[in-house]
Scaffold this active site. Structure first.
Site: not given
Ligand SMILES: C[S@@+](CC[C@H](N)C(=O)[O-])C[C@H]1O[C@@H](n2cnc3c(N)ncnc32)[C@H](O)[C@@H]1O
Length: 360
Positions: A195, A229, A231, A267, A313
């Protein structure tokens, strides 16, 4: 050979109807009328204007940066169909000759391109090789500048297959300076997820050099919602920022060890910046795009951040309509103080990236 001119735009395969809807909307906004031709899975759209005047107007005024779903865009001059199996350089020059007057002189670049589709990938290697003798021949014919430059007009040779070839021109603002409109990036091996390339591409494609300099100063602070994680956090940390990383998942140890990351298991919709106003908010949460857009708007309006870069998204069918509606809302709320840019980038999947930066 056919001489019916049009604007040819390319996109991610599967997004043809979104790009087509967007081309019609953007042309109508500019007072230009026409119709689109496209087929699903071709990675390209043809926008036909009702008059030569309209085609000229659209070519001058429709900028690649303003078309969310377009990777590349140019004004068609001539089609070679069928394309001969040999002496293709000669065939291109012969097809161009009757249009010599319409060519901007000198051209700064020639791009030999293909759609990002299965059939396009078959001709990719040929396109790379073909560009070399074609450039030489165009220079010999005094059509191409001796030194390649991306600030002038471009000649595009677009090959959907070995049987057909479209030739066209673009201004520097109408098109992307790189082949197929794709900025290829090397995955940084220390980054914790692929990502990372999405945010790197967004920083390079959506921000100006002066915005980058303004934003990425030693000691500047960012908030990353949906950070795990890490990125995106990796991109910010490597540009000297301190990052509040918000997610319930686990952050990469290597990032925590930099001392530039504070982790919050929270959150993202409820989180408030821990250390006051941040310089940048980034968000890659997999959530409904209307919820994310409203959250970004709130952060900017209440002054939690100076700027924002985020993904919307798009799992739904009518993706252009969704994006257009959300951009309209953001524009009404923020455009007096911020510039808003939105693109579907090469590293994006079913999503687009938006950058909202304060006006200078
Ligand atoms: C696509 S991943 C992110 C990848 C990240 N940008 C990277 O480069 O590693 C989406 C992340 O959003 C988090 N997520 C989804 N809904 C969330 C919320 N309401 N609050 C905090 N994190 C949230 C998920 O736990 C997940 O780790």
């Amino acid at each position: 050979m056919s001489n019916t001119h049009f604007i040819l735009a390319t996109c991610r395969s599967g997004y043809e109807s979104d790009l087509a809807a967007e081309m019609v909307a953007k042309a109508t906004e500019l007072g230009v009328y026409g119709y689109v031709q496209t087929t699903k899975g071709t990675g390209s759209v043809h926008y036909h204007c009702t008059s030569e005047n309209d085609l000229n107007k659209l070519s001058r005024q429709l900028r690649i940066d303003d078309v969310v779903f377009a990777r590349q865009m140019f004004t068609h001059l001539v089609t070679i169909d069928p394309l001969p199996a040999s002496q293709r350089v000669e065939a291109v020059l012969a097809a161009l000759l009757p249009h010599a007057d319409a060519l901007p002189k000198p051209l700064g670049q020639v791009l030999v391109e293909h759609p990002d589709t299965d059939s396009g990938h078959e001709v990719a290697k040929f396109c790379r090789k073909f560009a070399v003798p074609l450039r030489q021949a165009l220079r010999k014919a005094k059509l191409l500048s001796a030194k390649e430059t991306s600030s002038q007009s471009r000649l595009h040779i677009f090959m959907p297959s070995f049987e057909q070839l479209f030739i066209g021109v673009s201004t520097a603002a109408q098109s992307h300076p790189q082949n197929n409109g794709i900025r290829r990036l090397k995955f940084p091996s220390a980054a914790p997820s692929r990502s990372t390339l999405k945010l790197e591409e967004a920083i390079l494609e959506l921000l100006t050099e002066s915005q980058r300099q303004q934003l990425f100063r030693e000691g500047a602070r960012a908030v990353d919602l949906g950070a795990c994680p890490g990125g995106w956090t990796y991109q910010l940390v490597s540009r000297g920022m301190h990052v509040e990383a918000v997610d319930n998942g686990a952050m990469a140890e290597s990032l925590m060890a930099t001392g530039q990351v504070s982790y919050f298991a929270a959150d993202g919709f409820k989180y408030k910046p821990e250390y006051g106003r941040a310089q940048l908010l980034v968000c890659d949460m997999i959530e409904r795009p209307d919820r994310v857009a409203a959250l970004m708007q709130k952060w900017l309006q209440v002054g939690y951040t100076d700027a924002a870069i985020f993904n919307l998204k798009l799992p739904m069918k009518k993706r252009y309509e969704t994006v257009a509606e959300l951009l309209k809302q953001l524009t009404v709320a923020l455009a007096s103080q911020y510039s808003i840019v939105c693109k579907q980038l090469y590293h994006n999947r079913d999503e687009v990236t938006v950058a909202i930066m304060p006006k200078a």
